[in-house]
Motif scaffolding. Structure first.
Motif, mmCIF file in Angstrom:
data_model
loop_
_atom_site.group_PDB
_atom_site.id
_atom_site.type_symbol
_atom_site.label_atom_id
_atom_site.label_comp_id
_atom_site.label_asym_id
_atom_site.label_seq_id
_atom_site.Cartn_x
_atom_site.Cartn_y
_atom_site.Cartn_z
ATOM 1 N N UNK A 179 33.993 44.674 64.257
ATOM 2 C CA UNK A 179 34.693 43.423 63.935
ATOM 3 C C UNK A 179 35.061 43.306 62.469
ATOM 4 N N UNK A 180 34.313 43.960 61.582
ATOM 5 C CA UNK A 180 34.579 43.847 60.145
ATOM 6 C C UNK A 180 35.313 45.093 59.641
ATOM 7 N N UNK A 181 36.550 45.237 60.103
ATOM 8 C CA UNK A 181 37.359 46.398 59.732
ATOM 9 C C UNK A 181 38.329 46.100 58.591
ATOM 10 N N UNK A 182 38.716 44.842 58.457
ATOM 11 C CA UNK A 182 39.819 44.516 57.568
ATOM 12 C C UNK A 182 39.384 43.511 56.508
ATOM 13 N N UNK A 183 39.920 43.621 55.299
ATOM 14 C CA UNK A 183 39.494 42.737 54.208
ATOM 15 C C UNK A 183 39.952 41.292 54.356
ATOM 16 N N UNK A 184 41.110 41.054 54.985
ATOM 17 C CA UNK A 184 41.679 39.703 55.044
ATOM 18 C C UNK A 184 41.491 39.021 56.394
ATOM 19 N N UNK A 185 41.157 39.773 57.417
ATOM 20 C CA UNK A 185 40.914 39.172 58.728
ATOM 21 C C UNK A 185 40.012 40.101 59.529
ATOM 22 N N UNK A 186 39.194 39.508 60.396
ATOM 23 C CA UNK A 186 38.265 40.286 61.197
ATOM 24 C C UNK A 186 38.762 40.402 62.639
ATOM 25 N N UNK B 137 48.557 37.479 61.136
ATOM 26 C CA UNK B 137 48.081 38.656 60.417
ATOM 27 C C UNK B 137 48.065 39.875 61.334
ATOM 28 N N UNK B 138 47.769 39.631 62.608
ATOM 29 C CA UNK B 138 47.774 40.731 63.559
ATOM 30 C C UNK B 138 49.154 41.345 63.709
ATOM 31 N N UNK B 139 50.194 40.498 63.775
ATOM 32 C CA UNK B 139 51.558 40.997 63.915
ATOM 33 C C UNK B 139 52.009 41.727 62.655
ATOM 34 N N UNK B 140 51.646 41.168 61.486
ATOM 35 C CA UNK B 140 52.019 41.818 60.230
ATOM 36 C C UNK B 140 51.389 43.204 60.134
ATOM 37 N N UNK B 141 50.085 43.254 60.480
ATOM 38 C CA UNK B 141 49.398 44.546 60.423
ATOM 39 C C UNK B 141 49.971 45.505 61.468
ATOM 40 N N UNK B 142 50.294 44.980 62.647
ATOM 41 C CA UNK B 142 50.846 45.824 63.703
ATOM 42 C C UNK B 142 52.195 46.421 63.282
ATOM 43 N N UNK B 143 53.061 45.594 62.714
ATOM 44 C CA UNK B 143 54.379 46.067 62.296
ATOM 45 C C UNK B 143 54.269 47.104 61.184
ATOM 46 N N UNK B 144 53.356 46.870 60.249
ATOM 47 C CA UNK B 144 53.185 47.846 59.173
ATOM 48 C C UNK B 144 52.619 49.153 59.726
ATOM 49 N N UNK B 145 51.714 49.044 60.713
ATOM 50 C CA UNK B 145 51.164 50.246 61.330
ATOM 51 C C UNK B 145 52.201 51.012 62.131
ATOM 52 N N UNK B 146 53.066 50.293 62.847
ATOM 53 C CA UNK B 146 54.118 50.947 63.618
ATOM 54 C C UNK B 146 55.136 51.600 62.685
ATOM 55 N N UNK B 147 55.400 50.959 61.561
ATOM 56 C CA UNK B 147 56.307 51.548 60.575
ATOM 57 C C UNK B 147 55.704 52.827 60.005
ATOM 58 N N UNK B 148 54.408 52.800 59.728
ATOM 59 C CA UNK B 148 53.705 53.989 59.241
ATOM 60 C C UNK B 148 53.775 55.108 60.276
#
Length: 403
Positions: free
Chosen positions: A166-173, A198-209
């Motif tokens: 659950x504690x993977x990310x600095x700004x959200x868990x 935050x989930x969508x932002x992280x998802x989009x950045x991950x898909x872009x990566x």
């Protein structure tokens, strides 16, 4: 004799496979450090296109479960580059409590540092599976332990795995929920990104990566060459100097945006990168694919524009002496740094428009491979080819048996 525990990673081709390969050696050592040093941890990796093409997670779980049985893996984790959702929330980890087969959505981990987070999650998944299937890797030794001591260890392990996952990310868990899936006829422990935004932002950045924008940069190198050749022949003319001096920074900025957007539209239209939403089975997924294509192109074209701007700035500094440029433009003195910057800025925008119209891509295949829709089609094609090959082999075996 040391017991060997096999952990299977079933990864989608591309970024997911690369991550699995990169963490393979470190993962063995960290599993020994965090789980048990009394056994030998062996990591086996299989690349399967279905893990990165099946938009129904049931098919993915079926695939990784089959690998688990065939290879006699004690733990099996699928690494997919597909986005996973439930009730508009992004799923990062999905653990089948019945057989321990687990699935990790790599894009849900964002841009960086993905490898470190994935490695930590795999360790957490192994700990999590041990909760549902106690003593899976150490049954004989555990049978002799005191029951109270064993309960204490299970409780500590439960807290450890929950906290690790659950504690993977600095700004959200991540937040965990247990769901019963009728498709797999089993209970699943799912870990969602707690915040939808935050989930969508992280998802989009991950898909872009996962799309690897640097592949696109290399594929438009031919456009970069044409743009620089076009602009280099124009920077010796006074018209370009005077216009770059007369234009305000806001006008130059607007010209840059228009030229980059024009280049982007040309690439999308010329190579059919836009996925049609009207006939899509899952409109949300299709919109995500399209948005990711745009974000990937945006990053690639930013790199392109910076490179082109740098080339023009260096060329103007070499070809045009400050005194001559200043006197020709009637500046009342030598040209300043802002004069050269504006000249390179203006030349970059003008030449980008010309190059977008007249140039072809150096490697159009790289552009296509950097989009989700194209990769999906290629993986489905690969799966069908494998199925036809398998059917042909079965027919050959049957014919030889009859003869």
């Amino acid at each position: 004799m040391t017991q060997t525990i096999k952990v299977g990673l079933v990864a989608a081709p591309g970024v997911s496979k690369n991550i699995a390969t990169h963490i393979q050696d470190d993962l063995s050592n960290e599993l020994a450090q965090h789980i048990s040093q009394d056994v030998e941890w062996k990591i086996e990796i299989v690349a399967d296109p279905l893990t990165g093409s099946a938009e129904n997670v049931t098919e993915i779980f079926q695939t990784i479960s089959n690998y688990q049985k065939t290879n006699e893996w004690q733990y099996t984790i699928g690494l997919t580059d597909l986005p996973l959702f439930k009730n508009n929330k992004v799923i990062a980890i999905d653990v089948n409590r019945d057989n321990g087969a687990s699935l990790i959505s790599v894009p849900a981990y964002g841009w960086r540092p993905v490898k470190k987070r994935i490695k930590s999650s795999i360790i957490g998944v192994v700990e999590e599976v041990n909760k549902y299937q106690p003593n899976k890797h150490n049954a004989e030794q555990s049978a002799d332990k005191d029951r109270a001591q064993q309960q204490t260890e299970d409780k500590d392990q439960s807290q450890s795995s929950e906290e690790r996952l659950t504690h993977q990310f600095p700004l959200s868990n991540l937040e965990a929920h247990t769901d019963f899936l009728e498709d797999t006829n089993s209970k699943h422990r799912r870990y969602f990104v707690s915040s939808k935004a935050k989930g969508m932002i992280r998802l989009l950045s991950g898909m872009t990566f996962a799309n690897n924008p640097l592949n696109m940069v290399s594929s438009i190198s031919n456009v970069l060459a044409v743009a620089f050749t076009t602009g280099a022949s124009a920077i010796i003319f006074t018209t370009l100097w005077n216009l770059s001096y007369l234009y305000t920074e806001w006008r130059l900025f607007l010209m840059m945006i228009v030229s980059v957007l024009g280049m982007m539209l040309w690439i999308i239209i010329a190579h059919n990168l836009w996925e049609p939403i009207r006939h899509s089975k899952d409109k949300r997924i299709t919109k995500l694919y399209n948005f990711t294509t745009v974000s990937t192109l945006t990053i690639a074209l930013i790199f392109y524009y910076i490179l082109l701007f740098t080339f023009f700035l260096l060329a103007s500094l070499v070809v045009l002496p400050p005194g001559y440029l200043g006197s020709s433009m009637q500046l009342g003195g030598s040209a300043t740094a802002s004069t050269y910057l504006n000249l390179a800025w203006f030349a970059s925008s003008i030449s980008t428009v010309a190059a977008a119209i007249g140039a072809g891509l150096n490697n159009a295949e790289l552009i296509l491979e950097s989009t989700y829709g194209y990769r999906q089609k290629q993986r489905y094609k690969q799966i069908k080819q494998q199925e036809r090959q398998r059917e042909k082999e079965e027919e050959d075996v049957e014919e030889r048996g009859n003869s």
